[in-house]
Write a protein that holds these residues in place. Sequence first.
Motif, PDB file in Angstrom:
ATOM      1  N   ALA A 432      32.214  73.813 -10.846  1.00 52.91           N
ATOM      2  CA  ALA A 432      32.617  75.053 -11.611  1.00 52.91           C
ATOM      3  C   ALA A 432      31.428  76.109 -11.533  1.00 52.91           C
ATOM      4  O   ALA A 432      31.508  77.106 -11.475  1.00 52.91           O
ATOM      5  CB  ALA A 432      33.078  74.814 -12.903  1.00 52.91           C
ATOM      6  N   ILE A 433      30.079  75.551 -11.979  1.00 57.26           N
ATOM      7  CA  ILE A 433      29.085  76.468 -11.844  1.00 57.26           C
ATOM      8  C   ILE A 433      28.580  76.978 -10.304  1.00 57.26           C
ATOM      9  O   ILE A 433      28.384  77.813 -10.093  1.00 57.26           O
ATOM     10  CB  ILE A 433      27.912  75.530 -12.154  1.00 57.26           C
ATOM     11  N   GLY A 434      28.771  75.798  -9.173  1.00 57.90           N
ATOM     12  CA  GLY A 434      28.685  76.421  -7.756  1.00 57.90           C
ATOM     13  C   GLY A 434      29.642  77.465  -7.524  1.00 57.90           C
ATOM     14  O   GLY A 434      29.289  78.410  -6.880  1.00 57.90           O
ATOM     15  N   LEU A 435      30.758  77.268  -7.789  1.00 56.12           N
ATOM     16  CA  LEU A 435      32.002  78.405  -7.566  1.00 56.12           C
ATOM     17  C   LEU A 435      31.842  79.784  -8.363  1.00 56.12           C
ATOM     18  O   LEU A 435      31.715  80.584  -7.595  1.00 56.12           O
ATOM     19  CB  LEU A 435      33.629  77.895  -7.989  1.00 56.12           C
ATOM     20  N   ALA A 436      31.188  79.639  -9.531  1.00 61.80           N
ATOM     21  CA  ALA A 436      30.919  80.868 -10.323  1.00 61.80           C
ATOM     22  C   ALA A 436      29.765  81.564  -9.721  1.00 61.80           C
ATOM     23  O   ALA A 436      29.736  82.709  -9.415  1.00 61.80           O
ATOM     24  CB  ALA A 436      30.504  80.528 -11.598  1.00 61.80           C
ATOM     25  N   LEU A 437      28.552  80.632  -9.175  1.00 57.01           N
ATOM     26  CA  LEU A 437      27.639  81.362  -8.462  1.00 57.01           C
ATOM     27  C   LEU A 437      27.855  82.079  -7.344  1.00 57.01           C
ATOM     28  O   LEU A 437      27.443  83.092  -6.842  1.00 57.01           O
ATOM     29  CB  LEU A 437      26.410  80.372  -8.388  1.00 57.01           C
ATOM     30  N   LEU A 438      28.788  81.272  -6.428  1.00 54.52           N
ATOM     31  CA  LEU A 438      29.133  81.795  -4.889  1.00 54.52           C
ATOM     32  C   LEU A 438      29.975  82.916  -5.091  1.00 54.52           C
ATOM     33  O   LEU A 438      29.977  84.002  -4.364  1.00 54.52           O
ATOM     34  CB  LEU A 438      29.670  80.631  -4.389  1.00 54.52           C
ATOM     35  N   ALA A 439      30.970  82.853  -6.412  1.00 50.42           N
ATOM     36  CA  ALA A 439      31.826  84.155  -6.387  1.00 50.42           C
ATOM     37  C   ALA A 439      31.043  85.420  -6.833  1.00 50.42           C
ATOM     38  O   ALA A 439      31.247  86.336  -6.097  1.00 50.42           O
ATOM     39  CB  ALA A 439      32.861  83.832  -7.375  1.00 50.42           C
ATOM     40  N   THR A 440      29.998  85.227  -7.486  1.00 48.46           N
ATOM     41  CA  THR A 440      29.028  86.242  -8.341  1.00 48.46           C
ATOM     42  C   THR A 440      28.267  86.869  -6.786  1.00 48.46           C
ATOM     43  O   THR A 440      28.096  88.033  -6.859  1.00 48.46           O
ATOM     44  CB  THR A 440      28.414  85.850  -9.237  1.00 48.46           C
ATOM     45  N   THR A 441      27.886  85.917  -6.202  1.00 50.69           N
ATOM     46  CA  THR A 441      26.921  86.176  -4.904  1.00 50.69           C
ATOM     47  C   THR A 441      27.744  86.927  -4.178  1.00 50.69           C
ATOM     48  O   THR A 441      27.327  88.244  -3.655  1.00 50.69           O
ATOM     49  CB  THR A 441      26.288  84.998  -4.410  1.00 50.69           C
ATOM     50  N   ILE A 442      28.910  86.443  -3.772  1.00 46.71           N
ATOM     51  CA  ILE A 442      29.801  87.287  -2.603  1.00 46.71           C
ATOM     52  C   ILE A 442      30.073  88.843  -3.275  1.00 46.71           C
ATOM     53  O   ILE A 442      29.862  89.639  -2.521  1.00 46.71           O
ATOM     54  CB  ILE A 442      31.089  86.516  -2.264  1.00 46.71           C
ATOM     55  N   THR A 443      30.330  88.953  -4.491  1.00 47.93           N
ATOM     56  CA  THR A 443      30.720  90.224  -5.094  1.00 47.93           C
ATOM     57  C   THR A 443      29.585  91.285  -5.193  1.00 47.93           C
ATOM     58  O   THR A 443      29.684  92.208  -4.638  1.00 47.93           O
ATOM     59  CB  THR A 443      31.249  89.880  -6.505  1.00 47.93           C
TER      60      THR A 443
END
Length: 539
Positions: A432-443
Amino acid sequence: MTDAALPANSAPSAPPQSAGKPAAAPEVDWGKLFLGFGAMVIGQFMAILDIQIVAASLPQIQAGVGASADQVSWIQTAYLIPEVVMIPLSGYLSRLWGTQRVYLMSCTGFIVMSVLTGLSSSIDMMIITRALQGFIGGAMIPTVFAVAFTAFPPERRVTASVIMGLIVTLAPTVGPTLGGHLTEWLSWRWLFFINVPTGLVVLFGVARWGQFDKGDPSLAKGFDWFGLAVMAVFLMSMQFVLEEGSKDGWFEDSGILALAVVAAVTGVVFVWRSLSYRNPIVELRAFANRNFSIGVAMTAVSGASLFGGTFLLPQFLGRVRHYSASEVGTTMVVSGLSMFATGPIAGRLVRQMDPRVPMFIGFMLAGFGMYMAHGVTKDWGFWEFAGVQACRGVGVMIAMIATQQVTMSTLPPHMVKNASGLVNLARNTGGAIGLALLATTITNQTALYYMGLSDELSQGDARIAGMMQGLATRMAQLGVSDPGGAARKAIGGMLQQQATVLAFGDSFTLLAYGCFIAAVISLLAKPARNAPPPPSDAH
């Protein structure tokens, strides 16, 4: 704390082994053990798969229940948030009632909720049934992990770890593809109905051959209701922040900020309660074991790598290449095949050498696989991503199996059931932390790159000016009423696509660096024992 739930296939104590001749091992009914464990593994696969199988069919579900775009995301979130509460609670329930009874109740409830979810006629009904499905079915995942380290003799635990590793890695990989095909062939309701025949097979197998231990009813005295309430609020708040934070701008949203504060406060209270109460819901003293602490951290990283890689690739193929669900599934198959082929090899490596070595190698390979995609372009497809997936898949499988061995090998037997819940919680939370960081990074990176490219355009770059003029001329030839505006819109789309591609390259790199750091930290673990701890630790 005395644990009465000792494995049925192992003796409660054994004399110390002499240097010359090992003590006689208790007889193991291998047929019963593998049939019971195999049925539990199928159920574990079903529970993990149910998280991902819905991903490719959310538009169809949205239309079927009349949900809005904002509401449909809750079909996933409603499953994941209650599940994180049951995962650590399942260790206590297994010690109280016995693994078989807990698993049978969990599987039965999961099947019932699957049917009700498939029959849902409104989004409200679906959210409620998905929440109950995630909560009740959450016990099927960690109990399998506990059985692997209590019912199997030490020399066979790596084999059990390989089986679990294949399940944990394959389910997220094949889930979206299977879900897309089921929806296309039958309907979206069969994403949930498919659990019924599989679940009935699991129920029969576990009821017939799954008697691995006995519960300890005395643990019901002094049940920590306050600790359970605090744990539930802490985990559910934290999971909601991780799941929804990137969509709502993180702490710019007052609701996300409030829940983050609630999670921080209740997290501290939960730790205090678990360490001070005589009969805690979750036994946090396992973290005093250095290998367990390092292993849990590495499990979180492997979860981020597993779910992060499974998140990034379909996102890129859908947003940049505009692949269909079936095309994405075909491209992703390389990852699943590489993991499946690596499992037996990884098990042999872990048995023949210090598990820290394959753990280091695995994280390095996974990191290298992710770093191969740092220079991704808009033209990358199946063949360009094949090497990335193969390297990452091999690395994740090796790292995951080695991490399981390092994490659990030095724990006393009475801590294994509670520890199994914490390990699975770490994997889910890491993901969950990984997905949150990746989604924020992409945005964020997409916006930054777009601004940078737009600045170059506004500064009169000769190449872009020439491209603009050429596009305007082409639009005029096609009879477009505003060729200049159409050309600017086309250029804007190109800039947006290029900014997105560059942002995905940064996200692949971020995931790679996380794996490289984990590889270095993994060397801090102590040498893992392949033999069980001294019998005196179990009482």
